[in-house]
Design a protein around this motif. Structure first.
Motif, PDB file in Angstrom:
ATOM      1  N   ASN A 122       0.840  -1.207   0.000  1.00 26.34           N
ATOM      2  CA  ASN A 122       0.000   0.000   0.000  1.00 26.34           C
ATOM      3  C   ASN A 122       0.871   1.252   0.000  1.00 26.34           C
ATOM      4  OD1 ASN A 122       0.745  -0.573   2.683  1.00 26.34           O
ATOM      5  ND2 ASN A 122      -1.047   0.453   3.525  1.00 26.34           N
ATOM      6  N   LEU A 123       0.254   2.347  -0.426  1.00 22.55           N
ATOM      7  CA  LEU A 123       1.003   3.577  -0.686  1.00 22.55           C
ATOM      8  C   LEU A 123       1.429   4.279   0.588  1.00 22.55           C
ATOM      9  CD1 LEU A 123       1.745   4.909  -3.421  1.00 22.55           C
ATOM     10  CD2 LEU A 123      -0.124   6.520  -3.004  1.00 22.55           C
ATOM     11  N   GLN A 124       0.601   4.162   1.651  1.00 17.12           N
ATOM     12  CA  GLN A 124       0.854   4.870   2.891  1.00 17.12           C
ATOM     13  C   GLN A 124       0.372   4.031   4.069  1.00 17.12           C
ATOM     14  OE1 GLN A 124       2.233   7.964   4.023  1.00 17.12           O
ATOM     15  NE2 GLN A 124       1.804   6.921   5.943  1.00 17.12           N
ATOM     16  N   GLY A 125       1.255   3.774   5.047  1.00 16.70           N
ATOM     17  CA  GLY A 125       0.829   3.076   6.243  1.00 16.70           C
ATOM     18  C   GLY A 125      -0.223   3.868   6.987  1.00 16.70           C
ATOM     19  N   ARG A 126      -1.265   3.163   7.490  1.00 16.88           N
ATOM     20  CA  ARG A 126      -2.384   3.872   8.127  1.00 16.88           C
ATOM     21  C   ARG A 126      -2.543   3.535   9.599  1.00 16.88           C
ATOM     22  NH1 ARG A 126      -7.084   1.573   5.182  1.00 16.88           N
ATOM     23  NH2 ARG A 126      -5.723  -0.254   5.303  1.00 16.88           N
ATOM     24  N   ASN A 127      -1.853   2.501  10.075  1.00 14.59           N
ATOM     25  CA  ASN A 127      -1.966   2.107  11.480  1.00 14.59           C
ATOM     26  C   ASN A 127      -0.760   1.246  11.843  1.00 14.59           C
ATOM     27  OD1 ASN A 127      -2.683  -0.694  10.705  1.00 14.59           O
ATOM     28  ND2 ASN A 127      -4.611   0.234  10.058  1.00 14.59           N
ATOM     29  N   ILE A 128      -0.709   0.814  13.090  1.00 18.92           N
ATOM     30  CA  ILE A 128       0.468   0.102  13.583  1.00 18.92           C
ATOM     31  C   ILE A 128       0.632  -1.262  12.924  1.00 18.92           C
ATOM     32  CG2 ILE A 128      -0.707  -1.013  15.523  1.00 18.92           C
ATOM     33  CD1 ILE A 128       2.879   0.508  15.422  1.00 18.92           C
ATOM     34  N   ARG A 129      -0.398  -1.777  12.287  1.00 15.01           N
ATOM     35  CA  ARG A 129      -0.264  -3.048  11.566  1.00 15.01           C
ATOM     36  C   ARG A 129       0.463  -2.870  10.228  1.00 15.01           C
ATOM     37  NH1 ARG A 129      -5.406  -2.923  13.393  1.00 15.01           N
ATOM     38  NH2 ARG A 129      -6.248  -2.457  11.329  1.00 15.01           N
ATOM     39  N   GLU A 130       0.692  -1.612   9.838  1.00 14.39           N
ATOM     40  CA  GLU A 130       1.336  -1.325   8.558  1.00 14.39           C
ATOM     41  C   GLU A 130       2.623  -0.537   8.806  1.00 14.39           C
ATOM     42  OE1 GLU A 130      -2.837  -1.289   6.010  1.00 14.39           O
ATOM     43  OE2 GLU A 130      -1.824   0.604   6.379  1.00 14.39           O
ATOM     44  N   SER A 147       8.487   1.170   5.556  1.00 11.91           N
ATOM     45  CA  SER A 147       8.366   2.027   4.372  1.00 11.91           C
ATOM     46  C   SER A 147       7.246   1.543   3.459  1.00 11.91           C
ATOM     47  CB  SER A 147       9.692   2.051   3.613  1.00 11.91           C
ATOM     48  OG  SER A 147      10.100   0.739   3.281  1.00 11.91           O
ATOM     49  N   ARG A 148       6.596   2.491   2.793  1.00 13.30           N
ATOM     50  CA  ARG A 148       5.459   2.198   1.921  1.00 13.30           C
ATOM     51  C   ARG A 148       5.566   2.999   0.629  1.00 13.30           C
ATOM     52  NH1 ARG A 148       2.377  -2.118   4.237  1.00 13.30           N
ATOM     53  NH2 ARG A 148       3.570  -2.330   6.162  1.00 13.30           N
ATOM     54  N   GLY A 149       4.918   2.496  -0.425  1.00 10.53           N
ATOM     55  CA  GLY A 149       4.957   3.225  -1.682  1.00 10.53           C
ATOM     56  C   GLY A 149       4.454   2.393  -2.838  1.00 10.53           C
ATOM     57  N   ALA A 150       5.046   2.637  -4.015  1.00 12.02           N
ATOM     58  CA  ALA A 150       4.675   1.954  -5.249  1.00 12.02           C
ATOM     59  C   ALA A 150       5.945   1.357  -5.846  1.00 12.02           C
ATOM     60  CB  ALA A 150       4.021   2.945  -6.210  1.00 12.02           C
ATOM     61  N   VAL A 158       6.985   6.735  -1.242  1.00  7.14           N
ATOM     62  CA  VAL A 158       6.368   8.067  -1.252  1.00  7.14           C
ATOM     63  C   VAL A 158       5.584   8.349   0.029  1.00  7.14           C
ATOM     64  CG1 VAL A 158       6.219   8.174  -3.776  1.00  7.14           C
ATOM     65  CG2 VAL A 158       4.316   7.193  -2.462  1.00  7.14           C
ATOM     66  N   ASP A 159       5.675   7.459   1.027  1.00  8.30           N
ATOM     67  CA  ASP A 159       4.912   7.672   2.260  1.00  8.30           C
ATOM     68  C   ASP A 159       5.390   8.942   2.954  1.00  8.30           C
ATOM     69  OD1 ASP A 159       7.316   6.352   2.697  1.00  8.30           O
ATOM     70  OD2 ASP A 159       6.601   5.225   4.417  1.00  8.30           O
ATOM     71  N   VAL A 160       4.476   9.570   3.670  1.00  2.00           N
ATOM     72  CA  VAL A 160       4.787  10.854   4.316  1.00  2.00           C
ATOM     73  C   VAL A 160       4.786  10.743   5.834  1.00  2.00           C
ATOM     74  CG1 VAL A 160       3.906  12.205   2.381  1.00  2.00           C
ATOM     75  CG2 VAL A 160       2.350  11.579   4.238  1.00  2.00           C
ATOM     76  N   LEU A 161       4.409   9.594   6.353  1.00  2.04           N
ATOM     77  CA  LEU A 161       4.440   9.317   7.785  1.00  2.04           C
ATOM     78  C   LEU A 161       4.641   7.816   7.939  1.00  2.04           C
ATOM     79  CD1 LEU A 161       2.271  10.650  10.646  1.00  2.04           C
ATOM     80  CD2 LEU A 161       2.300   8.194  10.264  1.00  2.04           C
ATOM     81  N   ARG A 162       5.527   7.427   8.843  1.00  8.43           N
ATOM     82  CA  ARG A 162       5.873   6.013   8.950  1.00  8.43           C
ATOM     83  C   ARG A 162       5.535   5.469  10.334  1.00  8.43           C
ATOM     84  NH1 ARG A 162      11.148   5.045   5.721  1.00  8.43           N
ATOM     85  NH2 ARG A 162       9.684   5.850   4.169  1.00  8.43           N
ATOM     86  N   TRP A 163       4.896   4.303  10.348  1.00  8.92           N
ATOM     87  CA  TRP A 163       4.569   3.606  11.591  1.00  8.92           C
ATOM     88  C   TRP A 163       5.698   2.648  11.930  1.00  8.92           C
ATOM     89  CZ3 TRP A 163      -0.013   4.436  14.367  1.00  8.92           C
ATOM     90  CH2 TRP A 163      -0.947   5.269  13.742  1.00  8.92           C
ATOM     91  N   ALA A 165       5.235   7.481  13.817  1.00 11.61           N
ATOM     92  CA  ALA A 165       4.223   7.092  14.791  1.00 11.61           C
ATOM     93  C   ALA A 165       4.684   5.761  15.377  1.00 11.61           C
ATOM     94  CB  ALA A 165       2.854   6.952  14.141  1.00 11.61           C
ATOM     95  N   VAL A 166       4.967   5.732  16.669  1.00 12.65           N
ATOM     96  CA  VAL A 166       5.666   4.605  17.274  1.00 12.65           C
ATOM     97  C   VAL A 166       4.810   3.932  18.344  1.00 12.65           C
ATOM     98  CG1 VAL A 166       7.728   3.902  18.554  1.00 12.65           C
ATOM     99  CG2 VAL A 166       7.871   5.744  16.864  1.00 12.65           C
ATOM    100  N   ARG A 167       4.775   2.610  18.292  1.00 17.29           N
ATOM    101  CA  ARG A 167       4.229   1.823  19.404  1.00 17.29           C
ATOM    102  C   ARG A 167       5.394   1.129  20.096  1.00 17.29           C
ATOM    103  NH1 ARG A 167      -0.796  -2.315  19.046  1.00 17.29           N
ATOM    104  NH2 ARG A 167      -1.811  -0.287  18.753  1.00 17.29           N
ATOM    105  N   VAL A 168       5.496   1.323  21.402  1.00 16.76           N
ATOM    106  CA  VAL A 168       6.578   0.722  22.178  1.00 16.76           C
ATOM    107  C   VAL A 168       6.066  -0.544  22.846  1.00 16.76           C
ATOM    108  CG1 VAL A 168       8.147   1.025  24.130  1.00 16.76           C
ATOM    109  CG2 VAL A 168       7.734   2.926  22.562  1.00 16.76           C
ATOM    110  N   MET A 169       6.778  -1.642  22.620  1.00 15.98           N
ATOM    111  CA  MET A 169       6.488  -2.912  23.267  1.00 15.98           C
ATOM    112  C   MET A 169       7.556  -3.139  24.329  1.00 15.98           C
ATOM    113  SD  MET A 169       3.774  -3.898  21.699  1.00 15.98           S
ATOM    114  CE  MET A 169       3.658  -5.559  22.377  1.00 15.98           C
TER     115      MET A 169
END
Length: 418
Positions: free
Chosen positions: A211-219, A222-225, A243-248, A286-290
């Motif tokens: 997918n072009l852009q990660g949308r949540n912590i499951r993604e 890096s993302r793009g085409a 081309v992603d503009v925010l990375r999870w 956007a970071v989730r800490v485990m």
């Protein structure tokens, strides 16, 4: 020739679960899919590609209003003015039956219908592009089987939204096998639906661009085409186009060496600091800490995920890291096994452990505990209702997970007190 293959753009994908975070960068998250797609169109124009392929799930479902469609038409207009054709099909999220609103698209957009597989011929490029859109979201037929044979003498591309074999994490839409695609006779398969990048070489080059852009912590990541280049001999080169503009990102922090809540906070802050040095300075995270490990601080951490997140967030903000958002802190620590074994009262603690294990199989005790805890849940402030992970378990009378957490925490508290 060179072309861009993209999929799973999910324009204006709705945000869920962020209302509990007053510090969430909601606007940045809400516009990320558009910004990423705008960047993709910019690359297409700057690099003067020959065409673009979009392999399904351009939209995330029916539009809230026409603004989503107007934005896409505007971007297609930019490509039209640059003489760049676009070959588009719809997948499960934007299937024909899902979309109640529509807008006419510019003449450069070639949309595959859902009735049967169709072929678009580009004589200038000696190109044949085959595809078929979803009519309904839950399309479980093998659509690839209905695609026409390759056109002799042309470069044949199959555009398909499919789970493909072996992708159990994704809904089994338009299933088919890799061997089946390789045997079709096309030179390239432009796939969509699976959100992770994958590519296979063989008689055909088969690619999921992700997918072009990660949308949540499951993604995460890096993302793009992909940018695809075909030389005069038909050799194919595929290059990821980020081309992603925010990375999870999921950050695992081992706090085994920490003996207190404060030390855990400092350990996480240090890990966050190290993480920031790994990424481009312009990339928001956007970071989730485990938090994991066998630590003496396990008992002190029990039930304090919210407080721990606030402390770590304060540490990162004090350092001026405004491009980092701490989405959540999840605790997965455990008490050190040796803590009770070396204690003077090891026998008493062992008895307590047995009682805690027995409690999970005692229906009378569980019913009494359920009644007591429901009283506490009912009195809890609204702000806690969605943030305490055990509340849903208590309401569902499923207390085993809570007891599994309480047992080690209680043992650790007693050991520390002694």
């Amino acid at each position: 020739m060179r072309f861009i293959h993209a999929a799973d753009i999910h324009l204006d994908s709705p945000l869920t679960g962020l209302s509990a975070y007053e510090d969430a960068p909601v606007q940045r998250l809400r516009t990320a899919t558009r910004e990423a797609f705008t960047r993709l169109v910019n690359v297409a124009i700057d690099e003067a590609v020959d065409f673009m392929v979009i392999a399904g799930d351009l939209y995330d479902g029916d539009w809230k209003d026409h603004n989503t469609g107007l934005y896409f038409v505007a971007q297609m207009g930019r490509l039209n003015r640059a003489d760049i054709p676009v070959y588009l099909l719809y997948g499960n999220h934007d299937a024909e039956s899902q979309m109640t609103r529509k807008l006419m698209l510019p003449d450069n957009v070639h949309l595959f219908g859902s009735g049967k597989a169709a072929t678009f011929i580009n004589d200038t490029l000696k190109l044949a592009v085959h595809g078929r859109s979803f009519k309904v979201a839950a399309t479980t037929d093998n659509l690839a089987a209905s695609y026409p044979p390759p056109v002799p003498g042309l470069f044949n591309i199959g555009v398909l939204h499919t789970a493909l074999e072996g992708n159990a994490a994704h809904a089994n839409y338009a299933p088919c096998s890799l061997a089946e695609l390789q045997a079709k006779g096309y030179q390239y398969w432009a796939l969509g639906h699976v959100h992770e990048y994958s590519a296979w070489r063989g008689d055909a080059c088969v690619v999921f661009p992700g997918n072009l852009q990660g949308r949540n912590i499951r993604e995460t990541g890096s993302r793009g085409a992909v940018m695809v280049e075909v030389d005069d001999e038909g050799q194919i080169e595929v290059e990821r186009l980020l081309v992603d503009v925010l990375r999870w990102h999921r950050l695992d922090v081992d706090v085994s060496a920490c003996v207190s809540f404060a030390e855990v906070v400092r350990a996480i802050a240090a890990a966050m600091q190290a993480l920031l040095t790994e990424f481009d300075a312009d990339m928001p995270l956007a970071v989730r800490v485990m938090v994991n490990g066998a630590t003496p601080a396990h008992g002190e951490l029990f039930g304090l995920e919210g407080q721990l997140r606030a402390e770590v967030l304060a540490q990162t903000m004090a350092l001026g890291h405004d491009r980092l958002w701490l989405e959540k802190v999840k605790l997965a620590t455990r008490a050190p096994m040796e803590s009770a074994a070396h204690h003077d009262n090891a026998e008493a603690l062992a008895d307590l452990r047995v009682l805690l294990d027995q409690a999970k199989g005692d229906p009378v005790f569980l019913e009494s505990l359920q009644n007591d805890l429901m009283g506490l849940v009912g009195k809890a402030p609204q702000a806690l209702q969605g943030s305490v992970p055990w509340f849903d378990d208590i309401r569902a009378s499923d207390l085993n997970r809570l007891l599994d957490e309480v047992g080690p925490a209680l043992m650790a508290h007693i050991s520390k007190a002694e």
